[in-house]
Design a protein around this motif. Structure first.
Motif, PDB file in Angstrom:
ATOM      1  N   PHE A 187       0.779  -1.650  -0.363  1.00  0.00           N
ATOM      2  CA  PHE A 187       0.240  -0.094   0.159  1.00  0.00           C
ATOM      3  C   PHE A 187       0.449   1.202  -0.446  1.00  0.00           C
ATOM      4  CE2 PHE A 187      -3.266   2.390   2.208  1.00  0.00           C
ATOM      5  CZ  PHE A 187      -3.899   3.083   1.418  1.00  0.00           C
ATOM      6  N   GLY A 188       1.704   0.909   0.678  1.00  0.00           N
ATOM      7  CA  GLY A 188       2.761   2.440   0.903  1.00  0.00           C
ATOM      8  C   GLY A 188       3.874   2.381   0.301  1.00  0.00           C
ATOM      9  N   LEU A 189       4.054   1.539  -0.946  1.00  0.00           N
ATOM     10  CA  LEU A 189       4.927   1.251  -2.375  1.00  0.00           C
ATOM     11  C   LEU A 189       3.559   2.251  -3.279  1.00  0.00           C
ATOM     12  CD1 LEU A 189       7.574  -1.031  -3.105  1.00  0.00           C
ATOM     13  CD2 LEU A 189       7.658   0.782  -2.352  1.00  0.00           C
TER      14      LEU A 189
ATOM     15  N   ARG B 168      10.151   9.269  15.084  1.00  0.00           N
ATOM     16  CA  ARG B 168      11.521   9.500  14.097  1.00  0.00           C
ATOM     17  C   ARG B 168      11.263   9.050  12.630  1.00  0.00           C
ATOM     18  NH1 ARG B 168      15.489   7.328  18.424  1.00  0.00           N
ATOM     19  NH2 ARG B 168      16.980   7.313  16.357  1.00  0.00           N
ATOM     20  N   VAL B 169      10.700   8.374  12.092  1.00  0.00           N
ATOM     21  CA  VAL B 169      10.277   8.355  10.963  1.00  0.00           C
ATOM     22  C   VAL B 169      10.223  10.370  10.263  1.00  0.00           C
ATOM     23  CG1 VAL B 169       8.793   8.710   9.402  1.00  0.00           C
ATOM     24  CG2 VAL B 169       9.224   6.014  10.538  1.00  0.00           C
ATOM     25  N   GLU B 170       9.394  11.272  11.618  1.00  0.00           N
ATOM     26  CA  GLU B 170       9.534  12.216  10.482  1.00  0.00           C
ATOM     27  C   GLU B 170      10.356  12.916  11.139  1.00  0.00           C
ATOM     28  OE1 GLU B 170       5.956  14.464  12.742  1.00  0.00           O
ATOM     29  OE2 GLU B 170       4.298  12.594  11.743  1.00  0.00           O
ATOM     30  N   ALA B 171      11.462  12.537  11.603  1.00  0.00           N
ATOM     31  CA  ALA B 171      12.814  13.365  11.450  1.00  0.00           C
ATOM     32  C   ALA B 171      14.051  13.372  10.462  1.00  0.00           C
ATOM     33  CB  ALA B 171      13.443  13.192  12.770  1.00  0.00           C
ATOM     34  N   CYS B 172      13.315  11.404   9.561  1.00  0.00           N
ATOM     35  CA  CYS B 172      13.830  11.283   8.338  1.00  0.00           C
ATOM     36  C   CYS B 172      13.858  12.297   6.816  1.00  0.00           C
ATOM     37  CB  CYS B 172      13.243  10.295   7.947  1.00  0.00           C
ATOM     38  SG  CYS B 172      14.602   9.216   9.322  1.00  0.00           S
ATOM     39  N   ASP B 173      14.084  12.536   5.943  1.00  0.00           N
ATOM     40  CA  ASP B 173      14.341  12.875   4.768  1.00  0.00           C
ATOM     41  C   ASP B 173      14.116  11.963   3.738  1.00  0.00           C
ATOM     42  OD1 ASP B 173      14.142  14.667   3.079  1.00  0.00           O
ATOM     43  OD2 ASP B 173      16.268  14.797   2.839  1.00  0.00           O
ATOM     44  N   PRO B 174      12.806  11.271   3.948  1.00  0.00           N
ATOM     45  CA  PRO B 174      12.599   9.941   2.683  1.00  0.00           C
ATOM     46  C   PRO B 174      12.155  10.776   1.052  1.00  0.00           C
ATOM     47  CG  PRO B 174      10.367  10.521   3.795  1.00  0.00           C
ATOM     48  CD  PRO B 174      11.676  11.567   4.423  1.00  0.00           C
ATOM     49  N   PRO B 175      13.214  10.324   0.359  1.00  0.00           N
ATOM     50  CA  PRO B 175      12.137  10.134  -1.377  1.00  0.00           C
ATOM     51  C   PRO B 175      10.801  11.374  -1.315  1.00  0.00           C
ATOM     52  CG  PRO B 175      13.194   7.928  -0.856  1.00  0.00           C
ATOM     53  CD  PRO B 175      13.118   8.302  -0.218  1.00  0.00           C
ATOM     54  N   ALA B 176      11.232  12.680  -1.928  1.00  0.00           N
ATOM     55  CA  ALA B 176       9.756  13.080  -2.129  1.00  0.00           C
ATOM     56  C   ALA B 176       8.835  12.820  -2.371  1.00  0.00           C
ATOM     57  CB  ALA B 176      10.732  13.942  -3.436  1.00  0.00           C
ATOM     58  N   PRO B 177       8.132  11.543  -3.685  1.00  0.00           N
ATOM     59  CA  PRO B 177       7.149  10.595  -3.091  1.00  0.00           C
ATOM     60  C   PRO B 177       6.573   9.779  -1.705  1.00  0.00           C
ATOM     61  CG  PRO B 177       8.263  10.284  -5.661  1.00  0.00           C
ATOM     62  CD  PRO B 177       9.169  10.586  -4.140  1.00  0.00           C
ATOM     63  N   LYS B 179       7.814  10.939   1.016  1.00  0.00           N
ATOM     64  CA  LYS B 179       7.065  11.741   1.979  1.00  0.00           C
ATOM     65  C   LYS B 179       5.330  11.640   2.566  1.00  0.00           C
ATOM     66  CE  LYS B 179      10.426  15.839   2.788  1.00  0.00           C
ATOM     67  NZ  LYS B 179      11.290  15.281   1.225  1.00  0.00           N
ATOM     68  N   GLY B 180       5.441  11.954   3.986  1.00  0.00           N
ATOM     69  CA  GLY B 180       3.938  11.293   4.417  1.00  0.00           C
ATOM     70  C   GLY B 180       3.602  10.036   4.858  1.00  0.00           C
ATOM     71  N   LEU B 181       2.666  10.206   3.879  1.00  0.00           N
ATOM     72  CA  LEU B 181       1.637   9.140   4.310  1.00  0.00           C
ATOM     73  C   LEU B 181       2.362   7.580   3.580  1.00  0.00           C
ATOM     74  CD1 LEU B 181      -2.117   9.543   4.365  1.00  0.00           C
ATOM     75  CD2 LEU B 181      -0.460   8.685   6.013  1.00  0.00           C
ATOM     76  N   PRO B 182       2.267   7.588   2.759  1.00  0.00           N
ATOM     77  CA  PRO B 182       3.548   6.526   2.175  1.00  0.00           C
ATOM     78  C   PRO B 182       4.858   5.980   3.225  1.00  0.00           C
ATOM     79  CG  PRO B 182       3.086   7.977   0.552  1.00  0.00           C
ATOM     80  CD  PRO B 182       2.627   8.884   1.541  1.00  0.00           C
ATOM     81  N   ILE B 183       5.514   6.681   3.219  1.00  0.00           N
ATOM     82  CA  ILE B 183       6.832   6.592   4.670  1.00  0.00           C
ATOM     83  C   ILE B 183       6.065   6.032   5.331  1.00  0.00           C
ATOM     84  CG2 ILE B 183       7.566   8.701   5.782  1.00  0.00           C
ATOM     85  CD1 ILE B 183      10.121   6.156   4.289  1.00  0.00           C
TER      86      ILE B 183
END
Lengths: 221, 210
Positions: A187-189, B168-177, B179-183
């Motif tokens: 779902f996340g992907l 912890r997740v919010e402090a990270c910098d994931p790839p742009a798509p 950000k938010g709910l997916p991660i």
């Protein structure tokens, strides 16, 4: 919503792409995660869901001038629960294996936020035909999304699609995809893929879960 | 009996965790777990309502619906009972227990349409309804109530754990798509993975088959 008359086609396609209930509005996540272990149960759930959504939209739209505002939520819930019971009895009689596969998620359609959300946002303000079209569109959008997700999970997890063998035996199967973590992961992907597409097409929206606490606190104030 | 109750309780928390394993109540899990205080408040309200709802619906099923042959009305009756109960609890708390209302009040409207409450009331009937004939109503009723509390505590455990993960997740910098709910969902996948490790633990710990 009421300022311009929308064409029938745009109402129908609205639920499939623009306001896809699962990937764009992030509604009804529980059933999405749970029924996507196999394509057959995703299809069954999609059909049951669409039937309930269309019927509930029609009845709520017909009764929109009769239902008093103060008790509208209980009224909607009773209408929806009635149709869910019809689906349950039908499935139990004619599709026993599907009924067992969906389990408690069939009665849980009653509390699916997509159906209640459409009743609240669309059916109580629009004509019967428009509401029915909206229900069909949303139902198709939901079904397509869960089938897509179920396809990914079933092919990777058990190497089959709708029961037919797709991957050769020599390929290792990722068993975890059919279990709980695989559902969240897939779902996340998918959602990330959807966001990526939106960025390309310049149609990005802010996603929020339907029970977002910030929205609630704003409403309370 | 006590061993069996303990086994039911812990299996609802760890093995059959409602959020991370069974996917009931994902909406509040994603929406409310942003902060520790709101996740504790929400889960408190859920435990309370789950317990009350099971306490009311289980006897309704056994003494009214089953003898009258109205089992198919279960969904309609249960959701109405839950809706009325939540309203009633809200009014009662507002009038008599103001402190509790201030901390739980925001979450109560969310709970009527929360799948985990309806799910627990239906599932305890499926699981323990048959025990009424074998063990008597009292024993089955206690099992059902323990099961409902276990489900609620499991919900709380998942919420509280996940609010920490999320910080912890919010402090990270994931790839742009992402950000938010997916991660957040990917993080939930990993949290859920850790709960798979509990499979079979209850049977071996308490030496019972559930």
């Amino acid at each position: 919503m009421a300022q311009e008359k929308k064409s029938k086609v745009s109402i129908l396609t609205n639920g499939i792409i623009k306001e896809n209930p699962v990937l764009r509005l992030v509604l009804g996540t529980c059933s999405t995660l749970a029924v996507t272990t196999a394509v057959s149960s995703a299809l069954g759930m999609g059909a049951a869901f669409t039937f309930v959504l269309v019927c509930a939209n029609i009845i709520i739209s017909l009764l929109r001038k009769v239902i008093p505002g103060k008790v509208h939520l209980p009224c909607y819930i009773v209408i929806i629960a009635g149709f869910v019971t019809i689906v349950q009895m039908f499935m139990q009689a004619y599709m026993e294996s599907l009924y067992n596969a969906l389990g408690v998620f069939l009665p849980l359609i009653v509390v699916n936020c997509i159906i209640l959300g459409r009743a609240e946002m669309f059916a109580c303000k629009n004509s019967v035909v428009d509401s029915a079209l909206d229900g069909i569109g949303m139902g198709i959008g939901y079904t397509l999304t869960v089938v897509l997700m179920a396809s990914i999970r079933e092919i990777l997890g058990s190497g089959t699609w709708l029961g037919f063998k797709v991957l050769p035996d020599s390929m290792a199967k990722i068993g975890i995809m059919t279990q709980a973590p695989g559902a969240f992961f897939c779902f996340g992907l998918l959602m990330a893929g959807c966001v990526w597409l939106e960025t390309k097409l310049d149609a990005r929206i802010e996603r929020k879960s339907c029970c977002d606490i910030d929205n609630l606190k704003k409403e309370a104030e | 009996m006590l061993v069996k109750l303990a086994a039911i309780f812990f299996s609802m928390i760890l093995v059959n965790n409602y959020v991370l394993v069974k996917f009931y109540g994902i909406c509040p899990f994603l929406g409310v777990s942003k902060k520790l205080d709101s996740s504790v408040g929400m889960s408190g309200a859920v435990i309370f309502v789950m317990f009350m709802a099971t306490a009311v619906t289980f006897p309704i099923q056994i003494f009214i619906l089953d003898p009258a042959g109205l089992g198919y009305l279960q969904t309609i009756v249960f959701i109405l009972v839950i809706a009325v109960l939540v309203q009633f609890i809200e009014i009662f708390l507002k009038k008599y227990v103001v402190a509790l209302y201030n901390s739980l009040g925001v979450y109560l409207p969310l709970i009527t349409t929360n799948c985990c409450v309806l799910a627990v009331t239906i599932l305890v009937v499926d699981d323990y309804g048959a025990d009424v004939a074998a063990l008597g109503f009292g024993a089955a009723y206690i099992e059902a109530l323990v099961c409902s509390i276990g489900a609620g505590v499991g919900f709380m455990l998942a919420m509280v754990m996940f609010s920490g993960v999320r910080k912890r997740v919010e402090a990270c910098d994931p790839p742009a798509p992402f950000k938010g709910l997916p991660i957040t969902l990917i993080a939930a996948a990993i949290t859920s993975l850790s709960f798979m490790g509990f499979g079979g633990i209850v049977e071996n710990l308490f030496n019972v088959t559930l």
